[in-house]
Write a protein that holds these residues in place. Structure first.
Motif, PDB file in Angstrom:
ATOM      1  N   MET A 405      26.562  68.642 -15.336  1.00 61.44           N
ATOM      2  CA  MET A 405      25.730  67.682 -16.044  1.00 61.44           C
ATOM      3  C   MET A 405      26.220  67.464 -17.465  1.00 61.44           C
ATOM      4  O   MET A 405      26.126  66.356 -18.006  1.00 61.44           O
ATOM      5  CB  MET A 405      24.275  68.158 -16.049  1.00 61.44           C
ATOM      6  CG  MET A 405      23.612  68.109 -14.687  1.00 61.44           C
ATOM      7  SD  MET A 405      23.721  66.481 -13.896  1.00 61.44           S
ATOM      8  CE  MET A 405      22.894  65.450 -15.114  1.00 61.44           C
ATOM      9  N   THR A 406      26.742  68.509 -18.094  1.00 67.30           N
ATOM     10  CA  THR A 406      27.317  68.354 -19.430  1.00 67.30           C
ATOM     11  C   THR A 406      28.487  67.377 -19.380  1.00 67.30           C
ATOM     12  O   THR A 406      28.631  66.512 -20.260  1.00 67.30           O
ATOM     13  CB  THR A 406      27.794  69.715 -19.977  1.00 67.30           C
ATOM     14  OG1 THR A 406      26.687  70.615 -20.030  1.00 67.30           O
ATOM     15  CG2 THR A 406      28.383  69.556 -21.375  1.00 67.30           C
ATOM     16  N   SER A 407      29.318  67.507 -18.347  1.00 70.78           N
ATOM     17  CA  SER A 407      30.449  66.591 -18.168  1.00 70.78           C
ATOM     18  C   SER A 407      29.959  65.168 -17.936  1.00 70.78           C
ATOM     19  O   SER A 407      30.490  64.207 -18.503  1.00 70.78           O
ATOM     20  CB  SER A 407      31.315  67.038 -16.985  1.00 70.78           C
ATOM     21  OG  SER A 407      31.801  68.344 -17.176  1.00 70.78           O
ATOM     22  N   SER A 415      31.300  56.669 -23.206  1.00 68.32           N
ATOM     23  CA  SER A 415      31.528  55.312 -22.720  1.00 68.32           C
ATOM     24  C   SER A 415      30.486  54.321 -23.226  1.00 68.32           C
ATOM     25  O   SER A 415      30.564  53.132 -22.912  1.00 68.32           O
ATOM     26  CB  SER A 415      31.530  55.301 -21.183  1.00 68.32           C
ATOM     27  OG  SER A 415      32.487  56.200 -20.671  1.00 68.32           O
ATOM     28  N   SER A 416      29.517  54.821 -23.993  1.00 66.57           N
ATOM     29  CA  SER A 416      28.436  53.971 -24.528  1.00 66.57           C
ATOM     30  C   SER A 416      27.717  53.220 -23.409  1.00 66.57           C
ATOM     31  O   SER A 416      27.418  52.026 -23.506  1.00 66.57           O
ATOM     32  CB  SER A 416      28.997  52.981 -25.561  1.00 66.57           C
ATOM     33  OG  SER A 416      29.613  53.664 -26.629  1.00 66.57           O
ATOM     34  N   ILE A 417      27.458  53.937 -22.314  1.00 70.71           N
ATOM     35  CA  ILE A 417      26.776  53.360 -21.160  1.00 70.71           C
ATOM     36  C   ILE A 417      25.319  53.802 -21.154  1.00 70.71           C
ATOM     37  O   ILE A 417      25.009  54.963 -21.410  1.00 70.71           O
ATOM     38  CB  ILE A 417      27.468  53.794 -19.851  1.00 70.71           C
ATOM     39  CG1 ILE A 417      28.858  53.169 -19.758  1.00 70.71           C
ATOM     40  CG2 ILE A 417      26.634  53.416 -18.634  1.00 70.71           C
ATOM     41  CD1 ILE A 417      29.660  53.637 -18.561  1.00 70.71           C
ATOM     42  N   GLN A 418      24.431  52.861 -20.872  1.00 72.30           N
ATOM     43  CA  GLN A 418      23.014  53.161 -20.794  1.00 72.30           C
ATOM     44  C   GLN A 418      22.679  53.675 -19.385  1.00 72.30           C
ATOM     45  O   GLN A 418      22.993  53.037 -18.393  1.00 72.30           O
ATOM     46  CB  GLN A 418      22.176  51.911 -21.095  1.00 72.30           C
ATOM     47  CG  GLN A 418      22.360  51.363 -22.501  1.00 72.30           C
ATOM     48  CD  GLN A 418      21.859  52.320 -23.564  1.00 72.30           C
ATOM     49  OE1 GLN A 418      20.858  53.018 -23.364  1.00 72.30           O
ATOM     50  NE2 GLN A 418      22.549  52.375 -24.696  1.00 72.30           N
ATOM     51  N   VAL A 419      22.054  54.855 -19.332  1.00 76.84           N
ATOM     52  CA  VAL A 419      21.661  55.446 -18.064  1.00 76.84           C
ATOM     53  C   VAL A 419      20.140  55.564 -18.023  1.00 76.84           C
ATOM     54  O   VAL A 419      19.521  56.086 -18.963  1.00 76.84           O
ATOM     55  CB  VAL A 419      22.298  56.844 -17.874  1.00 76.84           C
ATOM     56  CG1 VAL A 419      21.843  57.466 -16.569  1.00 76.84           C
ATOM     57  CG2 VAL A 419      23.818  56.732 -17.888  1.00 76.84           C
ATOM     58  N   SER A 420      19.544  55.100 -16.954  1.00 78.04           N
ATOM     59  CA  SER A 420      18.094  55.140 -16.827  1.00 78.04           C
ATOM     60  C   SER A 420      17.607  56.562 -16.571  1.00 78.04           C
ATOM     61  O   SER A 420      18.374  57.429 -16.131  1.00 78.04           O
ATOM     62  CB  SER A 420      17.635  54.234 -15.686  1.00 78.04           C
ATOM     63  OG  SER A 420      18.098  54.733 -14.434  1.00 78.04           O
ATOM     64  N   GLY A 421      16.322  56.792 -16.839  1.00 80.64           N
ATOM     65  CA  GLY A 421      15.735  58.095 -16.568  1.00 80.64           C
ATOM     66  C   GLY A 421      15.821  58.453 -15.098  1.00 80.64           C
ATOM     67  O   GLY A 421      16.030  59.616 -14.731  1.00 80.64           O
ATOM     68  N   LYS A 422      15.702  57.437 -14.241  1.00 84.67           N
ATOM     69  CA  LYS A 422      15.797  57.652 -12.801  1.00 84.67           C
ATOM     70  C   LYS A 422      17.185  58.182 -12.427  1.00 84.67           C
ATOM     71  O   LYS A 422      17.311  59.102 -11.619  1.00 84.67           O
ATOM     72  CB  LYS A 422      15.513  56.346 -12.075  1.00 84.67           C
ATOM     73  CG  LYS A 422      15.606  56.445 -10.558  1.00 84.67           C
ATOM     74  CD  LYS A 422      15.336  55.091  -9.911  1.00 84.67           C
ATOM     75  CE  LYS A 422      15.472  55.175  -8.393  1.00 84.67           C
ATOM     76  NZ  LYS A 422      15.239  53.852  -7.750  1.00 84.67           N
ATOM     77  N   ASP A 423      18.212  57.607 -13.049  1.00 88.21           N
ATOM     78  CA  ASP A 423      19.575  58.044 -12.752  1.00 88.21           C
ATOM     79  C   ASP A 423      19.856  59.438 -13.304  1.00 88.21           C
ATOM     80  O   ASP A 423      20.666  60.180 -12.745  1.00 88.21           O
ATOM     81  CB  ASP A 423      20.581  57.050 -13.318  1.00 88.21           C
ATOM     82  CG  ASP A 423      20.797  55.852 -12.399  1.00 88.21           C
ATOM     83  OD1 ASP A 423      20.334  55.915 -11.242  1.00 88.21           O
ATOM     84  OD2 ASP A 423      21.418  54.870 -12.821  1.00 88.21           O
ATOM     85  N   MET A 424      19.211  59.800 -14.408  1.00 88.64           N
ATOM     86  CA  MET A 424      19.377  61.149 -14.944  1.00 88.64           C
ATOM     87  C   MET A 424      18.875  62.188 -13.942  1.00 88.64           C
ATOM     88  O   MET A 424      19.522  63.204 -13.685  1.00 88.64           O
ATOM     89  CB  MET A 424      18.622  61.287 -16.268  1.00 88.64           C
ATOM     90  CG  MET A 424      19.241  60.513 -17.424  1.00 88.64           C
ATOM     91  SD  MET A 424      18.345  60.789 -18.966  1.00 88.64           S
ATOM     92  CE  MET A 424      19.248  59.699 -20.075  1.00 88.64           C
ATOM     93  N   TRP A 425      17.684  61.927 -13.389  1.00 86.65           N
ATOM     94  CA  TRP A 425      17.140  62.840 -12.384  1.00 86.65           C
ATOM     95  C   TRP A 425      17.995  62.828 -11.117  1.00 86.65           C
ATOM     96  O   TRP A 425      18.199  63.863 -10.475  1.00 86.65           O
ATOM     97  CB  TRP A 425      15.706  62.451 -12.042  1.00 86.65           C
ATOM     98  CG  TRP A 425      14.714  62.897 -13.075  1.00 86.65           C
ATOM     99  CD1 TRP A 425      14.036  62.124 -13.962  1.00 86.65           C
ATOM    100  CD2 TRP A 425      14.314  64.251 -13.319  1.00 86.65           C
ATOM    101  NE1 TRP A 425      13.240  62.894 -14.760  1.00 86.65           N
ATOM    102  CE2 TRP A 425      13.381  64.212 -14.390  1.00 86.65           C
ATOM    103  CE3 TRP A 425      14.638  65.480 -12.761  1.00 86.65           C
ATOM    104  CZ2 TRP A 425      12.782  65.353 -14.885  1.00 86.65           C
ATOM    105  CZ3 TRP A 425      14.035  66.625 -13.265  1.00 86.65           C
ATOM    106  CH2 TRP A 425      13.122  66.559 -14.306  1.00 86.65           C
ATOM    107  N   LYS A 426      18.504  61.654 -10.783  1.00 85.59           N
ATOM    108  CA  LYS A 426      19.351  61.554  -9.596  1.00 85.59           C
ATOM    109  C   LYS A 426      20.631  62.376  -9.776  1.00 85.59           C
ATOM    110  O   LYS A 426      21.104  63.021  -8.839  1.00 85.59           O
ATOM    111  CB  LYS A 426      19.700  60.092  -9.321  1.00 85.59           C
ATOM    112  CG  LYS A 426      20.478  59.888  -8.023  1.00 85.59           C
ATOM    113  CD  LYS A 426      20.914  58.448  -7.841  1.00 85.59           C
ATOM    114  CE  LYS A 426      19.753  57.558  -7.498  1.00 85.59           C
ATOM    115  NZ  LYS A 426      20.233  56.179  -7.137  1.00 85.59           N
ATOM    116  N   ALA A 427      21.183  62.375 -10.990  1.00 89.29           N
ATOM    117  CA  ALA A 427      22.394  63.150 -11.259  1.00 89.29           C
ATOM    118  C   ALA A 427      22.139  64.640 -11.067  1.00 89.29           C
ATOM    119  O   ALA A 427      22.964  65.362 -10.501  1.00 89.29           O
ATOM    120  CB  ALA A 427      22.888  62.872 -12.683  1.00 89.29           C
TER     121      ALA A 427
END
Length: 473
Positions: A405-407, A415-427
């Motif tokens: 997850m750190t990686s 990369s200055s990419i916006q990640v949603s909260g849903k995708d954070m949990w999915k990761a």
């Protein structure tokens, strides 16, 4: 007699358990150092970018982009369109159709109104015979299509090198898309150091990512669980090991999906080896050996911000095919260059890089299966502290998930990419999915890769493709 056997089993299990624990600790330590080095590197790179403390020259290194294709009629046109939209001036595109059985050549020639021409090619590297050549000069840069007899990916790349007009070339896959500034980023090290013979780019899965004119329009993790798992796996691999190897010129792999090479040096080593399944790693190792033997100052670098978006397999059977091919290619390269082990003339490439890939990449599935066997045997003889074992396994799993997850977040931040909260949990869920299920599947796949491989050891293999979410103005 029974007591003697039991005593022997205790000694064996004790030694094996200790060795396996040391193996895990060393691997975890190496991965930890690698991730920290990667995060720190990305931090300082972004800091330099904010202060514009980077080479900013109007000079462009002339580059040939070689796209080997086999049965890629679904993706090849979109790939070429994306290449034509790159923010770069001095380059050409050569697509090499390696005897496709579908309409790869027909579709590409029709899409760009290409015409058959007679053009001599200097065969500096052996490859299969050319059948037809098409050219188009109505686009932003010269576009060439070469249709040749089937010889495999390495053979197709060699044809592209023979036809290339420029001193540097980039190899990439027909199912991949380069980010708009990727050529600027991957050629920058060459501008800073003319002894560089190769530069590796960063490969990221593009499944369900929307790209517009070579830029990320909308980023989201794939809906497909197999592809989603590979997103976090790719980030850990590129951030956790390749940046660390780059620190001491120890990179042994440049992904076949995106890499820059000095044409003169590649011709000197005989080009890509068409008799191996790991032609990308084979070429890099050949460059290391050639430059070392001839006492040439050289460097093989890794450009962390040169991004290539590629399709990750979405079916388990396709992923298994891919990983079998990778593992066999790794084995072939390591065995061919086994003299490199403990060859101190090669420096860290020998006693760090080679040993790492031999122990923790090639032997790892067999070591892990042996560890599972020892654990099972210990349970049968009641020689294991179950509470300690479960605690150790849980800590190891959580440690690995944290590094993954750190990686992932380090790459997203860089990369200055916006990640949603849903995708954070999915990761996070993908980390658990990999640790509890996919890791064991891949261990089995890699450990059985040698079964029946001789029959199709040089074939491309068929992986299901779909159109990339690409919008070109």
């Amino acid at each position: 007699m029974r007591e003697s056997i039991l005593e022997f089993v205790k000694i064996f299990l004790g030694g094996a358990s200790s060795a396996f624990a040391v193996y895990l600790i060393l691997y975890s330590s190496f991965l930890f150092i690698g991730v920290i080095a990667g995060v720190v590197t990305l931090y300082y790179r972004n800091k330099k970018k904010r202060f514009q403390n980077e080479v900013n020259s109007q000079y462009h290194v002339p580059v040939t982009i070689i796209v080997p294709a086999y049965n890629e009629e679904v993706t090849v046109v979109e790939t070429v369109k994306s290449l034509l939209s790159l923010d770069y001036k001095a380059y050409e595109i050569i697509v090499v159709d390696d005897g496709s059985k579908d309409d790869t050549s027909k579709v590409l020639a029709a899409a760009f109104e290409m015409h058959s021409v007679r053009r001599p090619i200097r065969y500096q590297i052996p490859c299969k015979e050319m059948e037809n050549i098409y050219e188009c000069y109505d686009q932003k840069v010269p576009l060439v299509l070469i249709r040749k007899k089937n010889g495999g990916k390495a053979d197709a790349l060699n044809m592209g090198i023979n036809a290339a007009r420029y001193p540097y070339f980039i190899c990439m896959d027909a199912d991949s898309v380069l980010q708009v500034d990727s050529l600027i980023k991957i050629t920058r090290p060459v501008l800073e150091d003319d002894s560089i013979v190769a530069v590796g780019g960063c490969v990221r899965p593009c499944n369900d990512v929307e790209l517009e004119n070579g830029r990320v329009k909308k980023y989201r993790l794939p809906k497909n669980i197999i592809a989603c798992m590979q997103v976090v796996e790719y980030d850990r691999s590129f951030l956790g090991t390749r940046i660390l190897f780059d620190k001491f010129n120890g990179s042994l792999i440049i992904s076949g999906a995106f890499g820059l090479f000095k044409k003169e040096a590649v011709i000197a080593v005989g080009g890509y080896d068409s008799k191996t399944m790991g032609e990308d790693m084979e070429l890099v190792v050949d460059l290391h050996k050639y430059c070392t033997v001839n006492r040439m100052p050289y460097a093989i670098k890794y450009a962390t911000d040169a991004i290539c978006w590629t399709q990750a397999p979405e079916r388990l059977r396709d992923l298994c095919k891919q990983r079998k091919r990778w593992h066999l290619g790794l084995f072939q390269t390591l065995m061919k260059h086994k003299s490199m082990a403990f060859d101190f003339k090669s420096g860290p490439v020998s006693f760090v890089s080679y040993l790492y890939f031999f122990i923790y990449e090639f032997l790892s599935p067999f070591i892990e299966l042996f560890g599972l066997f020892v654990t099972t045997l210990a349970c049968c003889f009641g020689l294991i502290n179950l509470k300690f074992f479960l605690t150790f396994t849980l800590i190891y799993a959580l440690f690995g998930a944290t590094l993954t997850m750190t990686s992932f977040f380090g790459r997203v931040q860089a990369s200055s990419i916006q990640v949603s909260g849903k995708d954070m949990w999915k990761a996070w869920l993908m980390c658990l999915f990999e640790i509890t299920f996919m890791h064991f599947v891949m261990t089995y796949v890699r450990s059985t890769a040698f079964i029946g491989y001789r029959k199709k050891k040089l074939q491309w293999g068929r992986i299901q493709r779909k159109k990339i979410n690409l919008f070109v103005a």
